[in-house]
Design an enzyme around this catalytic site. Sequence first.
Site, PDB file in Angstrom:
ATOM      1  N   HIS A  47      37.038  50.619  43.917  1.00  0.00           N
ATOM      2  CA  HIS A  47      37.616  51.927  43.610  1.00  0.00           C
ATOM      3  C   HIS A  47      36.657  52.652  42.673  1.00  0.00           C
ATOM      4  CE1 HIS A  47      42.096  50.780  44.481  1.00  0.00           C
ATOM      5  NE2 HIS A  47      41.272  50.358  45.428  1.00  0.00           N
ATOM      6  N   GLU A  49      36.943  53.993  39.805  1.00  0.00           N
ATOM      7  CA  GLU A  49      36.981  53.574  38.401  1.00  0.00           C
ATOM      8  C   GLU A  49      36.207  52.274  38.196  1.00  0.00           C
ATOM      9  OE1 GLU A  49      39.482  54.404  40.442  1.00  0.00           O
ATOM     10  OE2 GLU A  49      41.285  54.936  39.321  1.00  0.00           O
ATOM     11  N   CYS A  77      45.220  53.219  39.911  1.00  0.00           N
ATOM     12  CA  CYS A  77      46.186  52.239  40.403  1.00  0.00           C
ATOM     13  C   CYS A  77      46.336  51.131  39.359  1.00  0.00           C
ATOM     14  CB  CYS A  77      45.713  51.652  41.744  1.00  0.00           C
ATOM     15  SG  CYS A  77      44.265  50.580  41.597  1.00  0.00           S
ATOM     16  N   CYS A  80      43.052  49.199  38.663  1.00  0.00           N
ATOM     17  CA  CYS A  80      42.104  49.964  37.857  1.00  0.00           C
ATOM     18  C   CYS A  80      42.591  50.152  36.429  1.00  0.00           C
ATOM     19  CB  CYS A  80      41.813  51.301  38.522  1.00  0.00           C
ATOM     20  SG  CYS A  80      40.886  51.109  40.067  1.00  0.00           S
TER      21      CYS A  80
END
Length: 143
Positions: A47, A49, A77, A80
């Site tokens: 992701h 991040e 999420c 993360c």
Amino acid sequence: MDIAFEEARAAEARGEVPVGAVVVSPSGEVVGRGGNRTRADRDPTAHAEIVALRAACAALGRDRLPGYDLYVTLEPCAMCAAAIANARIARLYYGAEDPKSGGVAHGARVFSHPQCHHVPEVYGGIGAREAEGLLRAFFAAKR
């Protein structure tokens, strides 16, 4: 946040969900940046991040980033959010809220759990309209 949007657009150009993230030092220097790479890297943890945090840690030669800020175009999420806490990020700025998969203001609310040993300052809604527009257009084109 403008650089996070650049990363989101680059992710979209790769066929990824358009989410971007940037890690900024206490002096204002960008030390890590990234966009979603889950498909390109065949890595479900890639992701935006995580990509940005990994880049910052690698650039600085450290595993934690106390005092650093993270800008991301979408509410992180749960995975993360946990990574953000583990990295000891000081402040999290995010754009669009994510009622379906968010882990900060929605869903798991990772920073609210007693097992969360570090809680950053959180500021949501930064550039939300632009972030929402990118995501809506991306998913509309997929349907």
